[in-house]
Every structure is written in C-alpha cells, then in structure tokens.
Design an enzyme around this catalytic site. Structure first.
Site, short mmCIF file in Angstrom:
data_model
loop_
_atom_site.label_atom_id
_atom_site.label_comp_id
_atom_site.label_asym_id
_atom_site.label_seq_id
_atom_site.Cartn_x
_atom_site.Cartn_y
_atom_site.Cartn_z
N LYS A 142 0.44 -1.39 -0.30
CA LYS A 142 -0.26 0.03 -0.02
C LYS A 142 0.77 1.36 -0.28
O LYS A 142 0.61 2.02 -0.84
CB LYS A 142 -0.55 -0.17 1.51
N ARG A 188 11.27 0.63 10.27
CA ARG A 188 10.31 0.83 11.42
C ARG A 188 10.48 -0.73 12.78
O ARG A 188 10.64 -1.55 11.98
CB ARG A 188 9.23 0.75 10.29
N ARG A 242 0.25 -7.95 13.90
CA ARG A 242 -0.13 -7.29 13.16
C ARG A 242 -1.50 -7.97 11.89
O ARG A 242 -1.65 -7.23 11.98
CB ARG A 242 0.53 -6.24 12.56
P1 AMP Z 1 1.01 0.90 9.29
O1 AMP Z 1 2.38 1.83 8.68
O2 AMP Z 1 -0.63 1.54 7.88
O3 AMP Z 1 0.89 0.06 8.35
O4 AMP Z 1 0.02 1.53 10.26
C1 AMP Z 1 1.02 1.39 11.33
C2 AMP Z 1 0.10 1.18 12.80
O5 AMP Z 1 -0.13 2.77 12.93
C3 AMP Z 1 -1.02 0.45 12.54
O6 AMP Z 1 0.07 -0.92 12.97
C4 AMP Z 1 -1.65 0.83 13.69
O7 AMP Z 1 -0.63 0.88 14.96
C5 AMP Z 1 -1.65 2.04 13.60
N1 AMP Z 1 -2.44 2.45 12.45
C6 AMP Z 1 -3.09 2.66 11.14
N2 AMP Z 1 -4.09 2.91 10.39
C7 AMP Z 1 -4.81 2.42 11.58
C8 AMP Z 1 -6.38 2.49 11.81
N3 AMP Z 1 -6.75 2.89 10.94
N4 AMP Z 1 -7.23 2.41 13.30
C9 AMP Z 1 -6.09 1.49 14.17
N5 AMP Z 1 -4.91 1.92 14.11
C10 AMP Z 1 -4.35 2.33 13.29
#
Ligand code: AMP
Length: 217
Positions: free
Chosen positions: A13, A155, A166
């Site tokens: 993504k 990260r 996750r």
């Molecule tokens: P990502 O960069 O999309 O992998 O998001 C990293 C982290 O941000 C996730 O593991 C969650 O802890 C938090 N996060 C991102 N989007 C959401 C969401 N829509 N709802 C809850 N937590 C989120």
C-alpha cells in the site's frame, strides 16, 4: 474518485499509494504516516499513539476517526483521495460511510511468505516516507532515499514478533471489510502478487488501466 487501497501490512500500500496519487492527481491519506508524524511532535497524543504502534496494536477508534475527519475535511471538494490504512475494522468503515462515499477498493493480495519477507527487509525514508526494500527495491545509494536524499530506516514495528501480531489483527479485524464493501456493491480492482520482485510501476499501470475501464481515471 475516492478510493481505498486495501491489503495486509506489507502488501505494498505504501509503495503504490504515492505513485497512484501522483498519476491520478488526487490526495493521499495514509493513516500510519499521519500517526508517525504526530509522534514526532512530542505531544501527549503522540506518546499515546506510540504505545499502540510499537506493540503492533490498533490505535483506538475514537482517536483514529477524529484524526481522519480532520484530514478529509482539508481535501478540496471534488479533488478525490486514496485512503491507505483506514478503515481497519467494521466500526471505522461505518464511521467513514457517514463522512464520504467510497467509489472503489484497490485490493492487494500477497501471500504471507512474501509479506513476512518484505516487512523484515523493508526500509522507509525518514523525510518523505518513500518505501524501499534491501532485497527487491534497493535505493541507488545504500541507506539514502532516491527521491529526496533522506535517511532510510527500519520501522520499529517491522520486527518478527510485532509483524506476527499485526498480521493476526489484519486477519481478524481488517480482512472482514472485503465482505463489507462487497455487500455494499463497491467495485473492487484486485491485484495478486506471487513474487517479491514485481516492479511497482507494473502494479500501478495495472490499477490505472482498470480504473479507466471503470471511468474512474
Ligand atoms: P501502517 O503504516 O498502515 O502499517 O500503520 C502502522 C500502525 O499505525 C498500525 O500498526 C496501527 O498501530 C496504527 N494504525 C494505522 N492506521 C490505523 C487505523 N485505521 N486504526 C488503528 N490503528 C491504525
């Protein structure tokens, strides 16, 4: 056009979103990036969010929905957007339905072996958030972003234990959204990846061609 880019962590993504945004001339709202930016400001909210993210858990819905609303309200009417990382559960999808109409879901399907490999070798630019991979998507100079010259980092949540949490959360809470949007008859464009080495531009061209067929690009 209002689109969701949807897939498991590591499905690409963050790689395809910015490229699609550029080509389609829409805004990109990436929740994870927004939360990482909030953490940098040293606020109480930032500290709270950090705890959830480091553990691989979802930030509570009331925080996420509030942050999302603020972002969406800043997009000029009629411009359109790609939403990455939201919704991640049914309650968030229901909240989104009350704010905007989603025209299409861009779904990325990648098998779990590739996802785990990708996440553990992923590197991100500290400045612009561009995504690299030390195996399959190397920068021209090691540790340096091709796009802006920023420093690349790994990260904290891209470590094997947190990756497991996750992926598990994705399966339980996020993947049911496929059914949710199918029942609402939102069109899907699906891309399946069988190999770690697929060039990003190939995937982006595929999505754009399919969006043209739907008269959304
Ligand atoms: P990502 O960069 O999309 O992998 O998001 C990293 C982290 O941000 C996730 O593991 C969650 O802890 C938090 N996060 C991102 N989007 C959401 C969401 N829509 N709802 C809850 N937590 C989120």
């Amino acid at each position: 056009m209002n689109a969701l880019i949807f897939g498991a962590p590591g499905s690409g993504k963050g790689t395809y979103g910015p490229r699609l945004q550029e080509k389609l001339g829409v805004d990109l709202v990436a929740m994870g990036d927004i939360f990482r930016a909030i953490q940098k400001d040293g606020s109480h909210l930032g500290e709270k969010i950090r705890g959830y993210m480091q553990a691989g858990l979802l930030v509570p819905d009331e925080i996420v929905i509030e942050v999302l609303k603020n972002c969406l309200f800043q997009i000029p009417p009629g411009r359109g957007f790609i939403l990455d990382g939201f919704p991640r559960n049914i309650a968030q999808a229901q909240a989104l339905d009350k704010i905007v109409k989603i025209d299409v879901v861009l779904q990325l399907i990648v098998n779990e072996r590739i996802i785990i490999e990708r996440l553990s070798t992923r590197r991100i630019c500290r400045e612009c958030g561009d995504v690299y991979n030390i195996r399959s998507l190397k920068p021209k100079t090691e540790g340096v972003c091709d796009r802006c010259g920023g420093q690349l980092y790994q990260r904290q949540d891209d470590n094997p234990q947190v990756i497991k949490i996750r992926l598990n959360l994705y399966e339980r809470q996020t993947s049911p959204l496929v059914r949710y949007y199918k029942l609402k008859k939102v069109p899907f464009v699906v891309h399946r990846t069988e190999s770690i080495e697929v060039p990003p531009d190939e995937v982006v061209s595929y999505f754009i061609a399919e969006l043209k067929k739907l008269h959304l690009a």
